[in-house]
Write a protein that holds these residues in place. Structure first.
Motif, PDB file in Angstrom:
ATOM      1  N   ILE A   1       5.559   4.275  -4.932  1.00 44.18           N
ATOM      2  CA  ILE A   1       4.382   4.739  -5.686  1.00 44.18           C
ATOM      3  C   ILE A   1       3.112   4.414  -4.911  1.00 44.18           C
ATOM      4  O   ILE A   1       2.220   5.252  -4.769  1.00 44.18           O
ATOM      5  CB  ILE A   1       4.357   4.119  -7.102  1.00 44.18           C
ATOM      6  CG1 ILE A   1       5.505   4.690  -7.940  1.00 44.18           C
ATOM      7  CG2 ILE A   1       3.003   4.378  -7.776  1.00 44.18           C
ATOM      8  CD1 ILE A   1       5.719   3.968  -9.260  1.00 44.18           C
ATOM      9  N   LYS A   2       3.017   3.211  -4.367  1.00 41.15           N
ATOM     10  CA  LYS A   2       1.844   2.818  -3.580  1.00 41.15           C
ATOM     11  C   LYS A   2       1.688   3.731  -2.366  1.00 41.15           C
ATOM     12  O   LYS A   2       0.583   4.150  -2.022  1.00 41.15           O
ATOM     13  CB  LYS A   2       1.950   1.359  -3.143  1.00 41.15           C
ATOM     14  CG  LYS A   2       1.771   0.363  -4.272  1.00 41.15           C
ATOM     15  CD  LYS A   2       1.965  -1.057  -3.774  1.00 41.15           C
ATOM     16  CE  LYS A   2       1.846  -2.075  -4.878  1.00 41.15           C
ATOM     17  NZ  LYS A   2       2.076  -3.452  -4.383  1.00 41.15           N
TER      18      LYS A   2
ATOM     19  N   ILE B   1     -11.404   1.588  -6.775  1.00 41.14           N
ATOM     20  CA  ILE B   1     -11.405   2.022  -5.373  1.00 41.14           C
ATOM     21  C   ILE B   1     -12.832   2.143  -4.857  1.00 41.14           C
ATOM     22  O   ILE B   1     -13.151   1.690  -3.765  1.00 41.14           O
ATOM     23  CB  ILE B   1     -10.658   3.370  -5.206  1.00 41.14           C
ATOM     24  CG1 ILE B   1      -9.157   3.142  -5.279  1.00 41.14           C
ATOM     25  CG2 ILE B   1     -11.013   4.044  -3.886  1.00 41.14           C
ATOM     26  CD1 ILE B   1      -8.340   4.402  -5.185  1.00 41.14           C
ATOM     27  N   ALA B   2     -13.702   2.759  -5.668  1.00 41.27           N
ATOM     28  CA  ALA B   2     -15.087   2.969  -5.252  1.00 41.27           C
ATOM     29  C   ALA B   2     -15.826   1.660  -5.031  1.00 41.27           C
ATOM     30  O   ALA B   2     -16.722   1.575  -4.202  1.00 41.27           O
ATOM     31  CB  ALA B   2     -15.812   3.820  -6.289  1.00 41.27           C
TER      32      ALA B   2
ATOM     33  N   MET C   1      -9.172  12.980   1.094  1.00 40.56           N
ATOM     34  CA  MET C   1     -10.279  12.741   2.028  1.00 40.56           C
ATOM     35  C   MET C   1     -10.271  13.765   3.151  1.00 40.56           C
ATOM     36  O   MET C   1     -11.325  14.261   3.541  1.00 40.56           O
ATOM     37  CB  MET C   1     -10.210  11.323   2.586  1.00 40.56           C
ATOM     38  CG  MET C   1     -10.576  10.269   1.566  1.00 40.56           C
ATOM     39  SD  MET C   1     -10.679   8.597   2.242  1.00 40.56           S
ATOM     40  CE  MET C   1      -8.994   8.268   2.682  1.00 40.56           C
ATOM     41  N   LEU C   2      -9.115  14.086   3.672  1.00 40.22           N
ATOM     42  CA  LEU C   2      -9.043  15.069   4.749  1.00 40.22           C
ATOM     43  C   LEU C   2      -9.460  16.451   4.257  1.00 40.22           C
ATOM     44  O   LEU C   2     -10.177  17.167   4.942  1.00 40.22           O
ATOM     45  CB  LEU C   2      -7.626  15.124   5.331  1.00 40.22           C
ATOM     46  CG  LEU C   2      -7.220  13.911   6.156  1.00 40.22           C
ATOM     47  CD1 LEU C   2      -5.739  14.008   6.527  1.00 40.22           C
ATOM     48  CD2 LEU C   2      -8.072  13.773   7.398  1.00 40.22           C
TER      49      LEU C   2
ATOM     50  N   GLU D   1      -1.484   6.223  -1.504  1.00 39.40           N
ATOM     51  CA  GLU D   1      -2.188   6.183  -0.213  1.00 39.40           C
ATOM     52  C   GLU D   1      -2.146   7.551   0.470  1.00 39.40           C
ATOM     53  O   GLU D   1      -3.170   8.047   0.963  1.00 39.40           O
ATOM     54  CB  GLU D   1      -1.564   5.128   0.692  1.00 39.40           C
ATOM     55  CG  GLU D   1      -2.316   4.924   1.973  1.00 39.40           C
ATOM     56  CD  GLU D   1      -1.739   3.801   2.824  1.00 39.40           C
ATOM     57  OE1 GLU D   1      -2.258   3.598   3.925  1.00 39.40           O
ATOM     58  OE2 GLU D   1      -0.772   3.130   2.385  1.00 39.40           O
ATOM     59  N   THR D   2      -1.005   8.183   0.471  1.00 40.89           N
ATOM     60  CA  THR D   2      -0.860   9.508   1.079  1.00 40.89           C
ATOM     61  C   THR D   2      -1.733  10.536   0.368  1.00 40.89           C
ATOM     62  O   THR D   2      -2.402  11.355   0.998  1.00 40.89           O
ATOM     63  CB  THR D   2       0.623   9.944   1.051  1.00 40.89           C
ATOM     64  OG1 THR D   2       1.396   8.979   1.767  1.00 40.89           O
ATOM     65  CG2 THR D   2       0.824  11.316   1.657  1.00 40.89           C
ATOM     66  N   SER D   3      -1.750  10.476  -0.958  1.00 45.26           N
ATOM     67  CA  SER D   3      -2.557  11.424  -1.739  1.00 45.26           C
ATOM     68  C   SER D   3      -4.048  11.226  -1.503  1.00 45.26           C
ATOM     69  O   SER D   3      -4.795  12.196  -1.349  1.00 45.26           O
ATOM     70  CB  SER D   3      -2.245  11.290  -3.229  1.00 45.26           C
ATOM     71  OG  SER D   3      -0.908  11.641  -3.480  1.00 45.26           O
TER      72      SER D   3
END
Length: 172
Positions: free
Chosen positions: A18-19, A165-166, A30-31, A23-25
């Motif tokens: 899940i982590k 996160i922000a 961002m990309l 991270e991948t998502s």
């Protein structure tokens, strides 16, 4: 005992998966957000003015968003654009020069203060400003529809996660 070790191991494995998916998502988001193509492509596809299409092709997304600030707040000076958009004054100055060259905005100099420049949109700039607003309205509407898939508890969890996160630096 053996069963609980396997269960814990399985839970840790699932948590790690899940982590990794999170991270991948986030990286994919961002990309995607850093690419200029999608927003410009929408504008080009929805623009009926061929001259304006040529102008859009020369623009960056940052230029579009500075034009948006000018269109929303005109007349506005470079310092106000910088503060409102959170962009350095030098960057704003370079972009406003390009926007003047593309005939999307014009600069007004105050009679009693030649240093103070107020920017306003031209008719071509107003046309692009309106088209850009239509794009963002569509994005907002689509995002609201997307959020309807989730219940209140799920949205609260996501909101809390994104706020954290922000506010967190991962450089420490």
């Amino acid at each position: 005992m053996r069963r609980s070790i396997s269960r814990n191991s399985l839970e840790e494995n699932t948590l790690e998966q899940i982590k990794n998916e999170i991270e991948t998502s986030l990286l994919a988001i961002m990309l995607r957000e850093s690419k200029e193509g999608e927003e410009k492509q929408w504008l080009i596809e929805h623009c009926t003015n061929e001259g304006l299409v040529k102008v859009i092709q020369q623009m960056t997304v940052l230029m579009l968003h500075i034009l948006d600030v000018i269109g929303e707040c005109e007349p506005i000076n470079g310092i106000s654009i910088s503060k409102k958009f959170g962009t350095p004054k030098g960057t704003v100055s370079k972009i406003t020069c390009k926007l003047v060259q593309l005939e999307l905005i014009y600069a007004n100099y105050l009679e009693n203060n030649k240093k103070e420049i107020l920017y306003c949109t031209t008719s071509l700039g107003k046309e692009l400003f309106q088209l850009h607003r239509e794009l963002h309205k569509q994005i907002d509407d689509n995002f609201k529809n997307f959020l309807k898939k989730y219940d209140k508890n799920e949205l609260e969890t996501v909101t809390n996660f994104l706020k954290n996160i922000a506010q967190t630096s991962f450089m420490k």
